[in-house]
Motif scaffolding. Sequence first.
Motif, PDB file in Angstrom:
ATOM      1  N   TYR A  67       0.801  -1.230   0.000  1.00  0.00           N
ATOM      2  CA  TYR A  67       0.000   0.000   0.000  1.00  0.00           C
ATOM      3  C   TYR A  67       0.833   1.279   0.000  1.00  0.00           C
ATOM      4  O   TYR A  67       0.801   2.048   0.958  1.00  0.00           O
ATOM      5  CB  TYR A  67      -0.967  -0.002   1.196  1.00  0.00           C
ATOM      6  CG  TYR A  67      -1.931  -1.168   1.129  1.00  0.00           C
ATOM      7  CD1 TYR A  67      -3.137  -1.064   0.449  1.00  0.00           C
ATOM      8  CD2 TYR A  67      -1.611  -2.394   1.720  1.00  0.00           C
ATOM      9  CE1 TYR A  67      -4.003  -2.136   0.355  1.00  0.00           C
ATOM     10  CE2 TYR A  67      -2.466  -3.475   1.631  1.00  0.00           C
ATOM     11  CZ  TYR A  67      -3.658  -3.340   0.957  1.00  0.00           C
ATOM     12  OH  TYR A  67      -4.512  -4.405   0.857  1.00  0.00           O
ATOM     13  N   PHE A 124      -5.837  -0.610  -5.037  1.00  0.00           N
ATOM     14  CA  PHE A 124      -6.760  -1.352  -4.170  1.00  0.00           C
ATOM     15  C   PHE A 124      -8.170  -0.747  -4.261  1.00  0.00           C
ATOM     16  O   PHE A 124      -9.160  -1.482  -4.344  1.00  0.00           O
ATOM     17  CB  PHE A 124      -6.280  -1.408  -2.717  1.00  0.00           C
ATOM     18  CG  PHE A 124      -7.308  -2.071  -1.845  1.00  0.00           C
ATOM     19  CD1 PHE A 124      -7.628  -3.405  -2.032  1.00  0.00           C
ATOM     20  CD2 PHE A 124      -8.018  -1.341  -0.903  1.00  0.00           C
ATOM     21  CE1 PHE A 124      -8.631  -4.016  -1.282  1.00  0.00           C
ATOM     22  CE2 PHE A 124      -9.016  -1.944  -0.144  1.00  0.00           C
ATOM     23  CZ  PHE A 124      -9.316  -3.286  -0.339  1.00  0.00           C
ATOM     24  N   ILE A 175      -9.694  -2.112  -7.227  1.00  0.00           N
ATOM     25  CA  ILE A 175     -10.093  -3.518  -7.030  1.00  0.00           C
ATOM     26  C   ILE A 175     -11.490  -3.595  -6.417  1.00  0.00           C
ATOM     27  O   ILE A 175     -12.327  -4.407  -6.817  1.00  0.00           O
ATOM     28  CB  ILE A 175      -9.069  -4.246  -6.106  1.00  0.00           C
ATOM     29  CG1 ILE A 175      -7.765  -4.487  -6.857  1.00  0.00           C
ATOM     30  CG2 ILE A 175      -9.631  -5.553  -5.559  1.00  0.00           C
ATOM     31  CD1 ILE A 175      -6.635  -5.055  -5.990  1.00  0.00           C
ATOM     32  N   TYR A 217     -14.668  -8.761  -7.677  1.00  0.00           N
ATOM     33  CA  TYR A 217     -14.339  -8.556  -6.251  1.00  0.00           C
ATOM     34  C   TYR A 217     -15.630  -8.228  -5.477  1.00  0.00           C
ATOM     35  O   TYR A 217     -16.017  -7.080  -5.316  1.00  0.00           O
ATOM     36  CB  TYR A 217     -13.285  -7.448  -6.100  1.00  0.00           C
ATOM     37  CG  TYR A 217     -12.677  -7.418  -4.711  1.00  0.00           C
ATOM     38  CD1 TYR A 217     -11.732  -8.372  -4.317  1.00  0.00           C
ATOM     39  CD2 TYR A 217     -13.062  -6.450  -3.787  1.00  0.00           C
ATOM     40  CE1 TYR A 217     -11.188  -8.354  -3.045  1.00  0.00           C
ATOM     41  CE2 TYR A 217     -12.517  -6.428  -2.503  1.00  0.00           C
ATOM     42  CZ  TYR A 217     -11.581  -7.381  -2.149  1.00  0.00           C
ATOM     43  OH  TYR A 217     -11.043  -7.367  -0.883  1.00  0.00           O
ATOM     44  N   GLY A 271     -14.197  -4.418   6.145  1.00  0.00           N
ATOM     45  CA  GLY A 271     -13.313  -4.673   5.007  1.00  0.00           C
ATOM     46  C   GLY A 271     -12.641  -6.034   5.018  1.00  0.00           C
ATOM     47  O   GLY A 271     -11.908  -6.366   4.098  1.00  0.00           O
ATOM     48  N   SER A 272     -12.840  -6.822   6.081  1.00  0.00           N
ATOM     49  CA  SER A 272     -12.202  -8.141   6.193  1.00  0.00           C
ATOM     50  C   SER A 272     -10.675  -8.071   6.219  1.00  0.00           C
ATOM     51  O   SER A 272      -9.993  -9.020   5.832  1.00  0.00           O
ATOM     52  CB  SER A 272     -12.648  -9.074   5.050  1.00  0.00           C
ATOM     53  OG  SER A 272     -12.431 -10.413   5.415  1.00  0.00           O
ATOM     54  N   THR A 273     -10.142  -6.946   6.692  1.00  0.00           N
ATOM     55  CA  THR A 273      -8.684  -6.839   6.844  1.00  0.00           C
ATOM     56  C   THR A 273      -8.177  -7.852   7.869  1.00  0.00           C
ATOM     57  O   THR A 273      -7.012  -8.248   7.839  1.00  0.00           O
ATOM     58  CB  THR A 273      -8.312  -5.393   7.251  1.00  0.00           C
ATOM     59  OG1 THR A 273      -8.856  -4.527   6.263  1.00  0.00           O
ATOM     60  CG2 THR A 273      -6.812  -5.186   7.319  1.00  0.00           C
ATOM     61  N   ASN A 282      -6.201 -10.610   6.538  1.00  0.00           N
ATOM     62  CA  ASN A 282      -4.821 -10.408   6.067  1.00  0.00           C
ATOM     63  C   ASN A 282      -3.800 -10.568   7.194  1.00  0.00           C
ATOM     64  O   ASN A 282      -2.593 -10.475   6.965  1.00  0.00           O
ATOM     65  CB  ASN A 282      -4.642  -9.009   5.432  1.00  0.00           C
ATOM     66  CG  ASN A 282      -5.556  -8.753   4.239  1.00  0.00           C
ATOM     67  OD1 ASN A 282      -6.265  -7.767   4.186  1.00  0.00           O
ATOM     68  ND2 ASN A 282      -5.559  -9.666   3.280  1.00  0.00           N
ATOM     69  N   TYR A 315      -9.472 -12.540  -6.900  1.00  0.00           N
ATOM     70  CA  TYR A 315      -8.082 -12.132  -6.657  1.00  0.00           C
ATOM     71  C   TYR A 315      -7.217 -12.268  -7.925  1.00  0.00           C
ATOM     72  O   TYR A 315      -5.993 -12.154  -7.855  1.00  0.00           O
ATOM     73  CB  TYR A 315      -7.495 -12.953  -5.498  1.00  0.00           C
ATOM     74  CG  TYR A 315      -8.157 -12.545  -4.195  1.00  0.00           C
ATOM     75  CD1 TYR A 315      -7.589 -11.563  -3.387  1.00  0.00           C
ATOM     76  CD2 TYR A 315      -9.394 -13.081  -3.821  1.00  0.00           C
ATOM     77  CE1 TYR A 315      -8.215 -11.158  -2.217  1.00  0.00           C
ATOM     78  CE2 TYR A 315     -10.032 -12.668  -2.664  1.00  0.00           C
ATOM     79  CZ  TYR A 315      -9.441 -11.702  -1.866  1.00  0.00           C
ATOM     80  OH  TYR A 315     -10.069 -11.281  -0.725  1.00  0.00           O
ATOM     81  N   THR A 348      -5.671  -6.573 -10.147  1.00  0.00           N
ATOM     82  CA  THR A 348      -5.037  -7.207  -8.978  1.00  0.00           C
ATOM     83  C   THR A 348      -3.594  -7.593  -9.309  1.00  0.00           C
ATOM     84  O   THR A 348      -2.695  -7.483  -8.460  1.00  0.00           O
ATOM     85  CB  THR A 348      -5.845  -8.439  -8.513  1.00  0.00           C
ATOM     86  OG1 THR A 348      -7.224  -8.069  -8.427  1.00  0.00           O
ATOM     87  CG2 THR A 348      -5.376  -8.921  -7.156  1.00  0.00           C
ATOM     88  N   PHE A 396      -1.637  -4.499  -8.942  1.00  0.00           N
ATOM     89  CA  PHE A 396      -1.525  -4.206  -7.505  1.00  0.00           C
ATOM     90  C   PHE A 396      -0.390  -5.038  -6.886  1.00  0.00           C
ATOM     91  O   PHE A 396       0.446  -4.527  -6.131  1.00  0.00           O
ATOM     92  CB  PHE A 396      -2.879  -4.535  -6.867  1.00  0.00           C
ATOM     93  CG  PHE A 396      -2.954  -4.526  -5.368  1.00  0.00           C
ATOM     94  CD1 PHE A 396      -2.814  -3.348  -4.649  1.00  0.00           C
ATOM     95  CD2 PHE A 396      -3.226  -5.704  -4.664  1.00  0.00           C
ATOM     96  CE1 PHE A 396      -2.917  -3.338  -3.260  1.00  0.00           C
ATOM     97  CE2 PHE A 396      -3.336  -5.708  -3.282  1.00  0.00           C
ATOM     98  CZ  PHE A 396      -3.174  -4.517  -2.581  1.00  0.00           C
ATOM     99  N   MET A 415      -1.592 -14.588  -2.456  1.00  0.00           N
ATOM    100  CA  MET A 415      -1.066 -13.913  -3.638  1.00  0.00           C
ATOM    101  C   MET A 415       0.434 -14.190  -3.686  1.00  0.00           C
ATOM    102  O   MET A 415       1.133 -14.105  -2.658  1.00  0.00           O
ATOM    103  CB  MET A 415      -1.276 -12.397  -3.595  1.00  0.00           C
ATOM    104  CG  MET A 415      -2.715 -11.960  -3.781  1.00  0.00           C
ATOM    105  SD  MET A 415      -2.884 -10.304  -4.512  1.00  0.00           S
ATOM    106  CE  MET A 415      -1.801  -9.292  -3.535  1.00  0.00           C
ATOM    107  N   GLU A 460       0.767 -12.033   0.017  1.00  0.00           N
ATOM    108  CA  GLU A 460      -0.431 -11.757   0.840  1.00  0.00           C
ATOM    109  C   GLU A 460      -1.179 -13.043   1.150  1.00  0.00           C
ATOM    110  O   GLU A 460      -1.252 -13.937   0.306  1.00  0.00           O
ATOM    111  CB  GLU A 460      -1.383 -10.804   0.106  1.00  0.00           C
ATOM    112  CG  GLU A 460      -2.571 -10.354   0.959  1.00  0.00           C
ATOM    113  CD  GLU A 460      -3.567  -9.510   0.188  1.00  0.00           C
ATOM    114  OE1 GLU A 460      -3.733  -8.336   0.542  1.00  0.00           O
ATOM    115  OE2 GLU A 460      -4.189 -10.018  -0.773  1.00  0.00           O
ATOM    116  N   SER A 476      -5.127 -13.895   2.305  1.00  0.00           N
ATOM    117  CA  SER A 476      -6.457 -13.338   2.575  1.00  0.00           C
ATOM    118  C   SER A 476      -7.302 -14.489   3.088  1.00  0.00           C
ATOM    119  O   SER A 476      -7.876 -15.260   2.308  1.00  0.00           O
ATOM    120  CB  SER A 476      -7.033 -12.718   1.301  1.00  0.00           C
ATOM    121  OG  SER A 476      -8.216 -12.018   1.612  1.00  0.00           O
TER     122      SER A 476
END
Length: 311
Positions: A30, A38, A41, A47, A153-155, A158, A198, A205, A208, A244, A272, A274
């Motif tokens: 980021y 992002f 995305i 997505y 956001g479902s962070t 991560n 993804y 993506t 990204f 990823m 990453e 997820s």
Amino acid sequence: MDGSGIDPFLQDVLTGLARDQKTVPSRWLYDARGSRLFDDITELDEYYPTRTELTILNEQAAAIAEAIGPDAVIVEYGAGSLLKVRILLDALERPKAFVPVDISSEHLKGAADELKSVYGDLDVYPVAADFMDTNLGSNLPSGGGRRAGFFPGSTMGNLLDKDIDSFLRTTREDLGDGACFIIGLDQPKSPDILVPAYDDAKGVTADFNLNLLRRINRELGGNFDLDSFEHEARWNSADSRIEMHLRSLKAQSVEVAGRTFKFEEGETIHTENSRKIALDRFAEMAESAGWELTRKWTDAKGLFAVVLLEA
Ligand code: AVI
């Protein structure tokens, strides 16, 4: 630089590229360009998480607001866009204060100005910090109704298990007895839906993910050839996560800050995870950190969930 004088990005890249499974933590995706990509995305057809979570928040706003109660102090961890919290603020009875916690002070200033102009009576206390390193303690306003954390956001997916645990413990302590926590969680589902989410057709993506190599070249003096790596989205069913990776298309050597890293053809850098954390598993994780999962709201297909934890 952190207190040790070593650039944490450089440190993570040098350590990560020296591992057997080369890896770079996803937080470095980021930079300004990565954040813009992002955002792009989140608008892709494939997505589904962002629009599904927005649908749930819009449909269930009244129920969520009622569960939180009046005069609440809302603490948003990693406050990116204000879209989601505004759905909550609009539904809440007399929200008292909003505490956005974000690493970008620019983001925060914009957020504070916008919210003050829309919600005249709302006190806004921005905190410029990485939400993972934060012990908010005395930064939180006293008084008002219930403290409610907000982490959409479902962070959460991560983060590593140990980081989820410490984040849930710290927030439990910061927000205090009687608090609650609203969290968005993407749910396990078929790889036929997950993999395209993804690895989209337009290649946003991929861009990204590859932007990480561009950032290493620019900020750390690397010489990655972006054309000799490709994006890969992989479903790891044993760990219920999308991974990823950046796959080397040939055997090659790359230099970063004067250090040489060898790649075999097909070797990857893992960039990453997820995770798609099922609700019963998340309830256990929350419980061991001092929270109880008491409510959940999902969409009709069960793609995504918004949960309420209570202290
Ligand atoms: C920020 N986070 C929740 C996104 C996700 O779905 O895990 C990051 C992302 N990576 C690729 N696409 C989106």
